[in-house]
Design a protein around this motif. Sequence first.
Motif, PDB file in Angstrom:
ATOM      1  N   LEU A 269       0.812  -1.212   0.000  1.00  0.00           N
ATOM      2  CA  LEU A 269       0.000   0.000   0.000  1.00  0.00           C
ATOM      3  C   LEU A 269       0.846   1.262   0.000  1.00  0.00           C
ATOM      4  O   LEU A 269       0.308   2.354  -0.184  1.00  0.00           O
ATOM      5  CB  LEU A 269      -0.933   0.017   1.220  1.00  0.00           C
ATOM      6  CG  LEU A 269      -2.169  -0.877   1.147  1.00  0.00           C
ATOM      7  CD1 LEU A 269      -2.931  -0.855   2.458  1.00  0.00           C
ATOM      8  CD2 LEU A 269      -3.085  -0.464  -0.004  1.00  0.00           C
ATOM      9  N   GLN A 270       2.154   1.110   0.224  1.00  0.00           N
ATOM     10  CA  GLN A 270       3.011   2.285   0.126  1.00  0.00           C
ATOM     11  C   GLN A 270       2.952   2.793  -1.307  1.00  0.00           C
ATOM     12  O   GLN A 270       3.229   2.060  -2.247  1.00  0.00           O
ATOM     13  CB  GLN A 270       4.451   1.929   0.505  1.00  0.00           C
ATOM     14  CG  GLN A 270       5.372   3.123   0.656  1.00  0.00           C
ATOM     15  CD  GLN A 270       5.074   3.928   1.908  1.00  0.00           C
ATOM     16  OE1 GLN A 270       4.856   3.346   2.959  1.00  0.00           O
ATOM     17  NE2 GLN A 270       5.060   5.232   1.796  1.00  0.00           N
ATOM     18  N   GLY A 271       2.570   4.033  -1.482  1.00  0.00           N
ATOM     19  CA  GLY A 271       2.424   4.589  -2.815  1.00  0.00           C
ATOM     20  C   GLY A 271       0.996   4.578  -3.320  1.00  0.00           C
ATOM     21  O   GLY A 271       0.681   5.250  -4.296  1.00  0.00           O
ATOM     22  N   ASN A 272       0.123   3.811  -2.670  1.00  0.00           N
ATOM     23  CA  ASN A 272      -1.296   3.850  -3.013  1.00  0.00           C
ATOM     24  C   ASN A 272      -1.864   5.164  -2.471  1.00  0.00           C
ATOM     25  O   ASN A 272      -1.782   5.442  -1.272  1.00  0.00           O
ATOM     26  CB  ASN A 272      -2.015   2.655  -2.390  1.00  0.00           C
ATOM     27  CG  ASN A 272      -3.470   2.564  -2.794  1.00  0.00           C
ATOM     28  OD1 ASN A 272      -4.222   3.533  -2.711  1.00  0.00           O
ATOM     29  ND2 ASN A 272      -3.888   1.380  -3.220  1.00  0.00           N
ATOM     30  N   LYS A 273      -2.445   5.986  -3.322  1.00  0.00           N
ATOM     31  CA  LYS A 273      -2.849   7.330  -2.914  1.00  0.00           C
ATOM     32  C   LYS A 273      -4.006   7.335  -1.925  1.00  0.00           C
ATOM     33  O   LYS A 273      -4.289   8.359  -1.307  1.00  0.00           O
ATOM     34  CB  LYS A 273      -3.168   8.186  -4.135  1.00  0.00           C
ATOM     35  CG  LYS A 273      -1.987   8.409  -5.057  1.00  0.00           C
ATOM     36  CD  LYS A 273      -2.146   9.627  -5.926  1.00  0.00           C
ATOM     37  CE  LYS A 273      -1.914  10.904  -5.144  1.00  0.00           C
ATOM     38  NZ  LYS A 273      -1.895  12.110  -5.987  1.00  0.00           N
ATOM     39  N   GLU A 274      -4.686   6.217  -1.762  1.00  0.00           N
ATOM     40  CA  GLU A 274      -5.756   6.177  -0.768  1.00  0.00           C
ATOM     41  C   GLU A 274      -5.211   5.903   0.632  1.00  0.00           C
ATOM     42  O   GLU A 274      -5.904   6.143   1.623  1.00  0.00           O
ATOM     43  CB  GLU A 274      -6.807   5.125  -1.134  1.00  0.00           C
ATOM     44  CG  GLU A 274      -8.046   5.209  -0.272  1.00  0.00           C
ATOM     45  CD  GLU A 274      -9.285   4.640  -0.918  1.00  0.00           C
ATOM     46  OE1 GLU A 274     -10.276   4.448  -0.200  1.00  0.00           O
ATOM     47  OE2 GLU A 274      -9.277   4.383  -2.130  1.00  0.00           O
ATOM     48  N   ALA A 275      -3.982   5.445   0.705  1.00  0.00           N
ATOM     49  CA  ALA A 275      -3.383   5.094   1.992  1.00  0.00           C
ATOM     50  C   ALA A 275      -2.704   6.322   2.598  1.00  0.00           C
ATOM     51  O   ALA A 275      -1.565   6.643   2.261  1.00  0.00           O
ATOM     52  CB  ALA A 275      -2.384   3.955   1.820  1.00  0.00           C
ATOM     53  N   ILE A 276      -3.412   7.004   3.486  1.00  0.00           N
ATOM     54  CA  ILE A 276      -2.783   8.092   4.228  1.00  0.00           C
ATOM     55  C   ILE A 276      -1.702   7.525   5.130  1.00  0.00           C
ATOM     56  O   ILE A 276      -0.616   8.088   5.262  1.00  0.00           O
ATOM     57  CB  ILE A 276      -3.834   8.861   5.045  1.00  0.00           C
ATOM     58  CG1 ILE A 276      -4.860   9.512   4.103  1.00  0.00           C
ATOM     59  CG2 ILE A 276      -3.178   9.926   5.928  1.00  0.00           C
ATOM     60  CD1 ILE A 276      -6.027  10.154   4.820  1.00  0.00           C
TER      61      ILE A 276
END
Length: 565
Positions: A269-276
């Motif tokens: 999820l690192q880099g997934n824009k939904e993952a604050i």
Amino acid sequence: MMMMKSKNIIYALALAVMAMTGCKRDSFLDLNPDDAFSDPTFFKNESDLKLYCNGFYSTLPVMDNNSDNNSDNMVPRSKDPFLSGQYIVPIVKNDDNGEWSWKNERSVNYFLSRYQRAQAGDDVKNKYAAEARFFRALYFWQKVKRYGDVPWFSKDLNENSPELDLPRTPHKQVMDSVLADLNFAVANLPVPGSAEKGRLHKYAAAALKARICLWEGTYRKYHNLGNDQPMIREAANAAQLVIASGDYDLYSTGHPATDYYNLFIQEELQGNKEAIMPKRFIKDVFMHNLTRQLGEGNTGFSKSFVRSFLCTDGLPTSLSPSYKGDDSIQAEITNRDPRFGQLIATPGFVFQVDASGNKDLITLPRIGTSVTSTGYQRVKGRSSSLEQWNANQSTLDLFIFRYAEVLLVYAEAKAELNECDQNVIDQTISRLRARVGMPAMQIAALRKDPKSDFPGLPVLLDEIRRERRVELAAEGFRFDDLLRWNAGKLIENPESILGMKLRPEVKAQYPNQGQVKDIVLDANGYIRVYPDITNRIWNEKMYLYPIPTQELTLNPKLLPQNKGW
């Protein structure tokens, strides 16, 4: 890539700072840091500050497999003791359940009393103080949610501290201090581009602030505590800060039938824009058991939750001519919000792929097994990968803070402030719906659901709450929402403990009739998970948990016990 990821995982650190020791005097004296580090020689530089703060990261809130089992969204096979009236006032605190344990709060205060010793610039010291205050805000909010009025203390205590005999601090006063901590964290944590990967940053703090302030503001409003609008305004402002950063977006690949499901089965999820902020896992280093548990969880979504899905025309089932009824799961999913089939195992879902590539497809809901209690099996976060299914071997990353929640906070807060216009809805609710191919919400066209859980609520707020229930399902928000909305009575809805309808012709399709022969149905043919009751009873005392009786004995100024217990 694998080495880089392993370096970024703070959460796997096993630090002596979090190894707690007991105390004879009071639970406020759960001693941990001063036994782990030599006071005169520690806190000498930035490395010491970082090492100490690492110990807090394992307490970050993360979605897990039992999320929502304590609400009207899901029906675990075994009754939730609290919601079924079986909870007994504890005699002593239980650290594992968070009952009146103050070790984390004391650990933060220990740090905040000493971090200024470090030979480091003010910006560095303030950054780690911001991390500590982020966690103190989280811990005290969790205490307030559970107990209401609780003692507030801002320094670590010893056996002679007069604070040990203080009475409980009023709920609102504690939460004002929590807000001060959150504001410090937002102001002093670096932006993501300047923060070390895996560490707290400004927008993670803003996401927590938005969550906490919405909870507190609406709790004050619906429990008639007064002064609710300032907290709701703080929630809206914090959410707006995250939105305006431009750093985040909803995950979408243009495939509305699968994007929501796929969001929760990603190994990175690192880099997934939904993952604050994600919690990250790596094979053979740091893994979890969520996928396995979701296949053997003995739980399932409730009929009450399933009715909340809109039809594809944007109308609730009670108003939509597109609704096909619920005589079968095939009929029930027809013309419904596509998140239905991405949250719940429906015909065609690939339950598992074996080592040879053979697919185990869902054809009928797997009732009568440990897979699901209701027929509505949760598949959010469950991968069909055999490797992920192996016990304690899952490497799927999990969310700590997700951008979709921030959008929902913003929409609800603006509606509570009477400032939610079509532009706000277009930025928030309509974007969530667009991801799954649902029509945009049009405020002017909204029609009140005659079967709404909130008949007295304005239709706009009602529909925002519905969207929140669906989008955040199984992420652990629902019980907190019921508390803040003063909506505990929804636990009494008979459909909150019912499952799917099992008509005789559907039952006859099961090849193993022994699997379904003992399933108990109500008079309308819905699965009764608990044959001995038709509904649960909500008691007003359940808005708070009781304080362990031993703690009241140690400090009589904590009396009275929470009302009703």
